[in-house]
Design an enzyme around this catalytic site. Structure first.
Site, PDB file in Angstrom:
ATOM      1  N   LYS A   9       1.209  -1.308  -0.142  1.00 56.33           N
ATOM      2  CA  LYS A   9      -0.639   0.226   0.085  1.00 56.33           C
ATOM      3  C   LYS A   9       0.747   1.256  -0.097  1.00 56.33           C
ATOM      4  O   LYS A   9       1.620   1.725  -0.346  1.00 56.33           O
ATOM      5  CB  LYS A   9      -0.642  -0.482   0.724  1.00 56.33           C
ATOM      6  CG  LYS A   9      -2.151  -1.344   0.646  1.00 56.33           C
ATOM      7  CD  LYS A   9      -2.765  -1.368   2.289  1.00 56.33           C
ATOM      8  CE  LYS A   9      -3.932  -2.640   2.821  1.00 56.33           C
ATOM      9  NZ  LYS A   9      -4.794  -2.106   3.405  1.00 56.33           N
ATOM     10  N   TYR A  49     -12.199  -2.439  -2.860  1.00 56.16           N
ATOM     11  CA  TYR A  49     -12.839  -2.285  -2.236  1.00 56.16           C
ATOM     12  C   TYR A  49     -13.880  -2.443  -2.109  1.00 56.16           C
ATOM     13  O   TYR A  49     -15.157  -2.028  -1.202  1.00 56.16           O
ATOM     14  CB  TYR A  49     -12.029  -1.510  -1.383  1.00 56.16           C
ATOM     15  CG  TYR A  49     -10.837  -1.441  -1.025  1.00 56.16           C
ATOM     16  CD1 TYR A  49     -10.280  -2.387  -0.462  1.00 56.16           C
ATOM     17  CD2 TYR A  49     -10.009  -0.512  -1.030  1.00 56.16           C
ATOM     18  CE1 TYR A  49      -9.006  -2.891  -0.449  1.00 56.16           C
ATOM     19  CE2 TYR A  49      -8.593  -1.136  -1.121  1.00 56.16           C
ATOM     20  CZ  TYR A  49      -7.755  -1.495  -0.344  1.00 56.16           C
ATOM     21  OH  TYR A  49      -7.269  -1.885   0.474  1.00 56.16           O
ATOM     22  N   ARG A 102       3.047  -6.821   9.362  1.00 55.10           N
ATOM     23  CA  ARG A 102       2.353  -6.322  10.007  1.00 55.10           C
ATOM     24  C   ARG A 102       2.376  -5.946  11.285  1.00 55.10           C
ATOM     25  O   ARG A 102       2.666  -4.659  12.600  1.00 55.10           O
ATOM     26  CB  ARG A 102       0.939  -6.083  10.179  1.00 55.10           C
ATOM     27  CG  ARG A 102       0.150  -6.076   8.703  1.00 55.10           C
ATOM     28  CD  ARG A 102      -0.885  -6.123   8.645  1.00 55.10           C
ATOM     29  NE  ARG A 102      -1.780  -6.013   7.463  1.00 55.10           N
ATOM     30  CZ  ARG A 102      -2.795  -6.668   6.501  1.00 55.10           C
ATOM     31  NH1 ARG A 102      -3.318  -8.073   7.147  1.00 55.10           N
ATOM     32  NH2 ARG A 102      -3.233  -6.643   5.426  1.00 55.10           N
ATOM     33  N   ASN A 112      -1.866   0.051   7.293  1.00 57.70           N
ATOM     34  CA  ASN A 112      -0.897  -1.521   7.335  1.00 57.70           C
ATOM     35  C   ASN A 112      -0.387  -2.143   6.404  1.00 57.70           C
ATOM     36  O   ASN A 112      -0.290  -3.719   6.464  1.00 57.70           O
ATOM     37  CB  ASN A 112      -2.467  -2.241   7.673  1.00 57.70           C
ATOM     38  CG  ASN A 112      -3.777  -2.384   6.827  1.00 57.70           C
ATOM     39  OD1 ASN A 112      -3.461  -1.659   5.663  1.00 57.70           O
ATOM     40  ND2 ASN A 112      -4.437  -3.893   7.074  1.00 57.70           N
ATOM     41  N   HIS A 115      -2.111  -5.549   1.544  1.00 57.80           N
ATOM     42  CA  HIS A 115      -2.982  -5.993   0.582  1.00 57.80           C
ATOM     43  C   HIS A 115      -3.117  -7.084   0.852  1.00 57.80           C
ATOM     44  O   HIS A 115      -2.474  -7.784  -0.407  1.00 57.80           O
ATOM     45  CB  HIS A 115      -4.347  -5.216   0.601  1.00 57.80           C
ATOM     46  CG  HIS A 115      -5.268  -6.172  -0.231  1.00 57.80           C
ATOM     47  ND1 HIS A 115      -5.992  -6.125  -0.091  1.00 57.80           N
ATOM     48  CD2 HIS A 115      -5.269  -6.618  -1.330  1.00 57.80           C
ATOM     49  CE1 HIS A 115      -7.406  -6.946  -0.172  1.00 57.80           C
ATOM     50  NE2 HIS A 115      -6.648  -6.728  -1.425  1.00 57.80           N
ATOM     51  N   GLU A 126      -8.987 -10.154  -8.142  1.00 58.76           N
ATOM     52  CA  GLU A 126      -8.305  -9.324  -7.547  1.00 58.76           C
ATOM     53  C   GLU A 126      -7.768  -9.105  -8.725  1.00 58.76           C
ATOM     54  O   GLU A 126      -7.201  -7.905  -9.858  1.00 58.76           O
ATOM     55  CB  GLU A 126      -8.157  -9.142  -6.047  1.00 58.76           C
ATOM     56  CG  GLU A 126      -8.766  -8.924  -4.721  1.00 58.76           C
ATOM     57  CD  GLU A 126      -8.689  -9.198  -4.230  1.00 58.76           C
ATOM     58  OE1 GLU A 126      -7.475  -9.282  -3.394  1.00 58.76           O
ATOM     59  OE2 GLU A 126      -9.118  -8.908  -3.211  1.00 58.76           O
TER      60      GLU A 126
HETATM   61  P1  CMP Z   1      -7.016  -4.322   3.689  1.00 60.63           P
HETATM   62  O1  CMP Z   1      -6.544  -5.988   3.410  1.00 60.63           O
HETATM   63  O2  CMP Z   1      -6.731  -3.981   2.280  1.00 60.63           O
HETATM   64  O3  CMP Z   1      -8.210  -4.627   2.713  1.00 60.63           O
HETATM   65  C1  CMP Z   1      -9.527  -3.885   3.582  1.00 60.63           C
HETATM   66  C2  CMP Z   1      -8.446  -2.906   4.064  1.00 60.63           C
HETATM   67  O4  CMP Z   1      -9.768  -2.140   5.279  1.00 60.63           O
HETATM   68  C3  CMP Z   1      -7.832  -3.320   5.213  1.00 60.63           C
HETATM   69  O5  CMP Z   1      -6.544  -4.405   4.434  1.00 60.63           O
HETATM   70  C4  CMP Z   1      -7.709  -2.271   6.850  1.00 60.63           C
HETATM   71  O6  CMP Z   1      -6.537  -1.453   5.953  1.00 60.63           O
HETATM   72  C5  CMP Z   1      -8.973  -1.167   6.272  1.00 60.63           C
HETATM   73  N1  CMP Z   1      -9.707  -1.260   7.665  1.00 60.63           N
HETATM   74  C6  CMP Z   1     -10.330  -2.192   8.254  1.00 60.63           C
HETATM   75  N2  CMP Z   1     -11.443  -1.538   9.579  1.00 60.63           N
HETATM   76  C7  CMP Z   1     -10.792  -0.514   9.035  1.00 60.63           C
HETATM   77  C8  CMP Z   1     -11.156   0.402   9.843  1.00 60.63           C
HETATM   78  N3  CMP Z   1     -11.877   0.570  11.238  1.00 60.63           N
HETATM   79  N4  CMP Z   1     -10.580   1.459   9.987  1.00 60.63           N
HETATM   80  C9  CMP Z   1     -10.493   1.850   8.331  1.00 60.63           C
HETATM   81  N5  CMP Z   1     -10.157   0.897   7.801  1.00 60.63           N
HETATM   82  C10 CMP Z   1      -9.888  -0.154   8.002  1.00 60.63           C
END
Ligand code: CMP
Length: 143
Positions: A9, A49, A102, A112, A115, A126
């Site tokens: 990311k 998403y 992470r 984080n 993905h 994807e």
């Molecule tokens: P990812 O694996 O990219 O898939 C969905 C993403 O949503 C996840 O990683 C997090 O980075 C993001 N995410 C999940 N929960 C929250 C939250 N409460 N606030 C902001 N981002 C979130």
């Protein structure tokens, strides 16, 4: 052979973690079959998403993932989907184990670092969203 979609990311790119992340999957023994640095459009981010559309953080998610370049990858190997998820660690860094990506590098759930597809269906969807067939290189492993 199973394939998964992984993406460093914008925070991981800015923090110069691409090399470390690629190295972890290489050393584990998985095979890189596609990779590119790219700037995601809002349209692609919303599709990627889509399952989170109703979540309160959807807007933040889309704006963060489009805020700078990402490094998109396709990796191949036995059980690569589940194993990559283990190597990434829990989505929320407060729960991610030491030693995971992470667990080592991320402090917040929104930023984080990486993905990864969570199922064979997501991986197929994807990979199709981010890569054309010609961008995936199938090659014989010699070692
Ligand atoms: P990812 O694996 O990219 O898939 C969905 C993403 O949503 C996840 O990683 C997090 O980075 C993001 N995410 C999940 N929960 C929250 C939250 N409460 N606030 C902001 N981002 C979130």
């Amino acid at each position: 052979m199973e394939k998964t979609f992984l993406m460093v990311k914008p925070d991981g790119v800015q923090r110069q973690l691409i090399g470390d992340i690629v190295s972890r999957f290489e050393k584990k023994g998985f095979q890189l079959v596609g990779a590119k640095l790219m700037q995601i459009s809002t349209e692609l981010a919303e599709k990627h998403y889509g399952e989170h559309k109703e979540r309160p953080f959807f807007g933040e998610l889309v704006s963060f993932i489009t805020s700078g370049p990402v490094f998109a990858m396709v990796w191949q190997g036995e059980n690569v989907i589940a194993t990559a998820r283990q190597m990434m660690g829990a989505t929320n860094p407060k729960d991610s184990a030491p030693g995971t990506i992470r667990g080592e590098y991320a402090a917040t759930v929104s930023k984080n670092i990486i993905h990864g597809s969570d199922s064979p269906e997501s991986a197929e969807r994807e990979i199709g969203l981010f890569f054309s067939q010609e961008e995936l290189i199938e090659y014989t492993r010699l070692i």
